[in-house]
Scaffold this active site. Structure first.
Site, mmCIF file in Angstrom:
data_model
loop_
_atom_site.group_PDB
_atom_site.id
_atom_site.type_symbol
_atom_site.label_atom_id
_atom_site.label_comp_id
_atom_site.label_asym_id
_atom_site.label_seq_id
_atom_site.Cartn_x
_atom_site.Cartn_y
_atom_site.Cartn_z
ATOM 1 N N ASP A 87 118.912 44.818 78.311
ATOM 2 C CA ASP A 87 119.024 43.406 78.916
ATOM 3 C C ASP A 87 118.822 43.304 80.172
ATOM 4 O O ASP A 87 119.368 43.760 81.168
ATOM 5 C CB ASP A 87 120.525 43.035 78.240
ATOM 6 C CG ASP A 87 120.317 41.325 78.196
ATOM 7 O OD1 ASP A 87 120.051 40.592 79.212
ATOM 8 O OD2 ASP A 87 120.619 40.803 77.161
ATOM 9 N N SER A 94 128.480 29.987 80.456
ATOM 10 C CA SER A 94 128.293 29.464 79.258
ATOM 11 C C SER A 94 127.790 30.466 78.022
ATOM 12 O O SER A 94 127.836 30.012 76.817
ATOM 13 C CB SER A 94 126.971 28.511 79.374
ATOM 14 O OG SER A 94 125.958 29.345 79.651
ATOM 15 N N ASN A 95 127.885 31.808 78.510
ATOM 16 C CA ASN A 95 127.726 32.770 77.299
ATOM 17 C C ASN A 95 129.127 33.290 76.693
ATOM 18 O O ASN A 95 128.883 33.597 75.620
ATOM 19 C CB ASN A 95 127.214 34.210 78.120
ATOM 20 C CG ASN A 95 126.048 33.956 78.819
ATOM 21 O OD1 ASN A 95 126.006 34.794 79.900
ATOM 22 N ND2 ASN A 95 124.939 33.485 78.297
ATOM 23 N N LEU A 96 130.185 32.889 77.215
ATOM 24 C CA LEU A 96 131.515 33.486 76.836
ATOM 25 C C LEU A 96 131.793 32.929 75.351
ATOM 26 O O LEU A 96 132.879 33.485 75.070
ATOM 27 C CB LEU A 96 132.343 33.248 77.693
ATOM 28 C CG LEU A 96 132.030 33.933 79.412
ATOM 29 C CD1 LEU A 96 133.155 33.867 80.212
ATOM 30 C CD2 LEU A 96 131.700 35.513 78.978
ATOM 31 N N ASN A 156 113.746 35.401 71.338
ATOM 32 C CA ASN A 156 112.413 34.946 71.297
ATOM 33 C C ASN A 156 111.225 35.695 70.901
ATOM 34 O O ASN A 156 111.504 36.965 70.486
ATOM 35 C CB ASN A 156 111.921 34.676 72.956
ATOM 36 C CG ASN A 156 111.608 36.083 73.695
ATOM 37 O OD1 ASN A 156 110.507 36.546 73.230
ATOM 38 N ND2 ASN A 156 112.457 36.826 74.196
ATOM 39 N N CYS A 209 104.351 41.552 58.876
ATOM 40 C CA CYS A 209 104.158 41.474 57.221
ATOM 41 C C CYS A 209 104.987 40.275 56.617
ATOM 42 O O CYS A 209 104.442 39.442 55.862
ATOM 43 C CB CYS A 209 104.722 42.391 56.532
ATOM 44 S SG CYS A 209 103.703 44.150 56.564
ATOM 45 N N CYS A 223 118.924 28.606 73.033
ATOM 46 C CA CYS A 223 120.507 28.204 72.711
ATOM 47 C C CYS A 223 120.848 27.116 73.764
ATOM 48 O O CYS A 223 121.512 26.321 73.457
ATOM 49 C CB CYS A 223 121.265 29.461 72.915
ATOM 50 S SG CYS A 223 121.008 30.544 71.372
ATOM 51 N N CYS A 303 98.145 43.820 57.076
ATOM 52 C CA CYS A 303 98.747 43.254 58.217
ATOM 53 C C CYS A 303 98.337 43.925 59.649
ATOM 54 O O CYS A 303 97.552 44.945 59.663
ATOM 55 C CB CYS A 303 100.043 44.225 57.971
ATOM 56 S SG CYS A 303 101.281 43.967 59.392
ATOM 57 N N CYS A 420 113.778 14.012 80.059
ATOM 58 C CA CYS A 420 114.475 15.253 79.117
ATOM 59 C C CYS A 420 115.170 16.062 79.907
ATOM 60 O O CYS A 420 115.880 15.741 80.776
ATOM 61 C CB CYS A 420 113.267 15.942 78.420
ATOM 62 S SG CYS A 420 112.328 17.366 79.440
#
EC number: 2.7.7.80
Length: 467
Positions: A87, A94-96, A156, A209, A223, A303, A420
């Site tokens: 990561d 805001s993650n917590l 994503n 597939c 999110c 595929c 927006c």
């Protein structure tokens, strides 16, 4: 004194997935391991051999967020011997509410370091390997090749397709999950791994597939845009860990044996692929959640990644073929409108203060939950999703483009300004309004406020509660 290599990535090409790692080994459990894992080992189907398989397994968790945190906790708690975490982000406040492996005291720390700090407190016995970077086509093979099982805990589509393609090419089972707002999904892919092009028989599918095309760009919201309930993403992360433990403890990730000449049919040592869908009804006091299991097909003959005649290669991926972002049509922050159809938040505010915009309509296309936290004075709320639905209905059934505007906007020909959250949805809204003729052939001004409410907070009102 022996050198400590606990948190050092093993070199590419080493035997990360040996028969010993897959089937357990002859060594005995230590007293610490017996004490720690005893309640798990007495579960039917686990036992000492299953625990030894876990201890000798290597799991890679891609994403240290809402899915990765609960998944990592149970992976570490179960005693997986080596846990790699990928990561590139840092911990934010805001993650917590949902990313339970982080803490207020670690805000600003790299997520991989924060999560590993938490995991070491939970179980110091596994080796934890941090990869403080985002997974890319250039580094994916180097990282993924070192592990026995991969857990996709990203958010994503482009990265999901990349991870699945690499698991096909490198022969790794994949446990994939996703979650947004009040729902989540989980599926096990490429388990047991099967070489590209082998399609006769009931072989496990890859991500392509099951999901031949990515979702439309307009539905790809993070999110931060759409919101997420912590228990929903937590449920999916825990389920991911459960599937991974089951696969590794039972050695289901070992590829099927080669077919003998006298075999009438291929060996089918895998379950019917199933997509688990979890829904959390926040607005109902009765029956607050539901699970659905959808049966998925096996490997597809045509595929792109794993089917017959596949041209997917490690070299091609590293060279940029396929282009994952282009395939998924990922939305970008580049302006699609000409300059004359855009205005900065600061310029809009200044013009309004000077009285130059006394007669105009300000359309705020954020969702009502965002709008409820605060808005620009005089704004009327028409969520972006409703704009698209109303526009589609008008184009299909006929009607006036004015039907998109709320009643409180009146039936005026005043200029329309659209805002927006971050400046993407408003641009598309401007284009839709013009497409429906609300610009009266160019006579009526329809303008996007560039950067949205984020720019309003940065350049006009720092106290605005940007959510």
């Amino acid at each position: 004194m022996e050198e400590d290599t606990r948190d050092r990535p093993i070199p590419s090409g080493t035997a990360a997935s040996t028969p010993a790692a897959q089937n357990g080994c002859s060594r005995q459990l230590t007293d610490d391991e017996v004490d720690r894992y005893s309640r798990q080992m007495i579960v039917p189907g686990m036992g000492k051999e299953g625990q030894l398989r876990l201890i000798n397994s290597r799991v890679l968790i891609i994403g240290a967020g809402g899915l990765g945190c609960p998944a990592a906790q149970y992976i570490a708690g179960a005693g997986i011997g080596t846990v790699g975490i990928v990561d590139g982000d840092v911990v934010e406040t805001s993650n917590l509410h949902r990313q339970v492996g982080h803490a207020t005291s670690r805000i600003g720390m790299k997520k991989v370091e924060s999560l590993i700090t938490h995991l070491r407190g939970l179980n110091p016995l596994p080796s934890y390997i941090p990869y403080p970077t985002h997974l890319t086509p250039q580094n994916a093979a180097e990282i993924i090749s070192q592990y026995d099982l991969i857990m996709d805990c990203t958010d994503n589509p482009a990265t999901r397709y990349l991870i699945s393609d690499m698991c096909v090419l490198l022969g790794k089972p994949l446990v994939s999950a996703a979650s947004i707002q009040k729902s989540g999904q989980l599926i096990v892919l490429n388990c047991p791994p099967t070489p590209q092009g082998l399609v006769d028989g009931n072989y496990a599918p890859c991500y392509r597939c099951c999901f031949r095309k990515p979702p439309p760009p307009s539905s790809m919201v993070s999110c931060g845009e759409a919101g997420i309930m912590g228990p929903v993403v937590g449920m999916m992360g825990v389920a991911q860990a459960g599937e991974a433990i089951k696969i590794l403890a039972s050695a289901l990730h070992i590829p099927p044996r080669p077919l003998a000449d006298d075999d009438a049919t291929p060996e089918r040592n895998l379950r019917q692929p199933t997509l688990l869908i979890y829904t959390y009804d926040l607005e109902s006091a009765v029956g607050p959640y539901s699970f659905r299991a959808l049966r998925m097909g096996g490997r597809r003959r045509n595929c792109f990644a794993c089917g017959e005649g596949s041209t997917l290669t490690l070299e091609g991926v590293q060279a940029g073929s396929p282009n994952y972002e282009q395939f998924c049509s990922m939305p970008t922050s580049r302006a699609s409108l000409p300059q004359e159809e855009r205005i900065t938040a600061a310029a809009y505010h200044a013009a309004k203060e000077r009285g130059e915009l006394s007669e105009h309509i300000l359309l705020d296309t954020r969702e009502k939950e965002h709008f409820s936290f605060g808005s620009i004075e005089g704004a009327v709320n028409v969520p972006f999703g409703k704009v698209l639905m109303k526009a589609a209905a008008i184009m299909r059934d006929g009607g006036s483009g004015r039907d998109i505007l709320p009643v409180e906007a009146g039936d005026r020909d005043a200029p329309i300004f659209v805002v927006c959250r971050t400046g993407l949805d408003s641009q598309e809204t401007v284009e839709k309004l013009k497409e429906l003729g609300l610009d009266d052939g160019g006579k009526r001004k329809i303008v996007d406020i560039a950067g949205g409410m984020r720019a309003w907070k940065q350049d006009v009102d720092p106290s605005f509660p940007f959510i």
